[in-house]
Scaffold this active site. Sequence first.
Site, PDB file in Angstrom:
ATOM      1  N   GLU A  88       0.642  -1.357   0.088  1.00 35.96           N
ATOM      2  CA  GLU A  88      -0.079   0.053  -0.076  1.00 35.96           C
ATOM      3  C   GLU A  88       0.739   1.159   0.100  1.00 35.96           C
ATOM      4  OE1 GLU A  88      -3.451  -0.028   2.895  1.00 35.96           O
ATOM      5  OE2 GLU A  88      -3.508   2.257   2.984  1.00 35.96           O
ATOM      6  N   ASP A 282       4.700 -14.307  11.891  1.00 37.73           N
ATOM      7  CA  ASP A 282       3.404 -14.751  11.572  1.00 37.73           C
ATOM      8  C   ASP A 282       2.541 -13.492  11.737  1.00 37.73           C
ATOM      9  OD1 ASP A 282       0.901 -15.816  11.421  1.00 37.73           O
ATOM     10  OD2 ASP A 282       1.513 -17.640  12.438  1.00 37.73           O
TER      11      ASP A 282
HETATM   12  C1  MEV Z   1      -5.833   3.356   5.501  1.00 40.74           C
HETATM   13  O1  MEV Z   1      -4.827   2.197   4.801  1.00 40.74           O
HETATM   14  C2  MEV Z   1      -5.576   3.504   6.984  1.00 40.74           C
HETATM   15  C3  MEV Z   1      -6.457   4.645   7.604  1.00 40.74           C
HETATM   16  O2  MEV Z   1      -7.750   4.366   6.964  1.00 40.74           O
HETATM   17  C4  MEV Z   1      -6.441   4.398   8.996  1.00 40.74           C
HETATM   18  C5  MEV Z   1      -7.397   5.278   9.713  1.00 40.74           C
HETATM   19  O3  MEV Z   1      -8.548   5.540   9.407  1.00 40.74           O
HETATM   20  O4  MEV Z   1      -6.948   5.535  11.076  1.00 40.74           O
HETATM   21  C6  MEV Z   1      -6.141   5.940   6.957  1.00 40.74           C
END
Ligand code: MEV
Length: 436
Positions: A88, A282
Amino acid sequence: MSDQSNMFTQLMSGFSKLNLNERYQRLLELGALTKSEVQFLKNGGIKDIDLAEHLVENVIGYFQLPMGVATNFNINGKDYIIPMAVEETSIIAAASKTAKWVRSQGKITTRSLGKNIIGQIQIAKAKNFEASKDLILKNKEHLIAMANQVVKGLVARGGGVRDLEVRELDREDGSDDKMLVIHIYCDPCEAMGANLINQACEALKPQVERITGETVNLCILSNLVDTKLTEAIVEIHNIDPALGKGIEEASRFAIVDPYRAATNNKGVLNGIDAVLIACGNDWRAVEAGVHSYATRSGKYRSITEWKLEGTTLVGRLVAPIVVGTVGGVTKIHPTAQLGLRMLAVTSAEELAGVVAAVGLIQNLGALKALSTVGVVEGHMKLHATNLALAAGAGPEELLPVQIDLQNLLARVKRITLDDAKQILLNYRNNRNETQI
Ligand code: MEV
């Protein structure tokens, strides 16, 4: 700051602006990578298919994830370069940026709360619950000694089975039958301990059946390891009060509302999983532990909490982060070995602390963005590269397509794969026209 820390800061400064070879060079200078590790990474990492054949079944190849390093982390006064394997966009950038903020006006500390992992032995319907319980408890020392015979190597390293308890569970099936569950508590030292505790529990099965005359059903570890928790605390001094309040309110939202808690905890696990994967641990076990621990009050809640105390923002994460620096694939998978070496942790406890710290910092980065500008803009900027690649942009096309996508983003606040395809098409048409 110590001389060593100064040198670390200098060598890591501007890291995100370096090209790949310059990054390798800096990491070599810091001793975070060796020359052969750089070569291994340059060659595309693990190639040996026999290794995959040993690890899983029906092998057809490897699934590769990008691996980067999070910079600026100083945990318990020690500097770290933290490997993270994740697909990501913006997770590593957000962790590094937030760690830099904390490094400049606060600190990160961690500690472990407990040492023992848990194994479970189930007697599904106890014929005589009280009598069986008494017999198990009367033979407790004997059963512990038997279990330790099975994990002799662990006992020699200073660990082993320490205790045993009997639990009574309501079967919730409308019957009067009772479920009897034995909990085995074991210190796994530097291992995550799944194999060790499973072996110990399975070895006790015939003896438990002999002593009680009951039938044992399951023997397996529990991932809800509330006997081996890790705590991370982040403090940021002299924070802008509006920002501090915004983060506190974002945190409260995730404490009271399971819908928000799920997303909040996903953000925490963005950081946690990425480090676990890079170190060959893990992550499913930790995910299961984190989510079940988040539900301990009977309601799913955030595993982090942020409070504004005067002008200091204080964040806390407590979770079962059960990891190992030995066992599993830590010594078999070359990239996991590299990740662990780069982290330079000397114990599983230290590794758990780093993992918890990254989770809490990741959470802080997300809450800071969400309570101010939002995440769309930052995500989308980085997302432009992914869209350009997905649209089929070649090496020379990537940059111009990215730039046009970012310009479009600035105008319309949103970009899609169709936009990227159209921009790429326009770019190719313009190029062809100029070439004619
Ligand atoms: C995205 O991968 C993660 C978030 O949605 C976390 C959050 O909302 O605290 C930005």
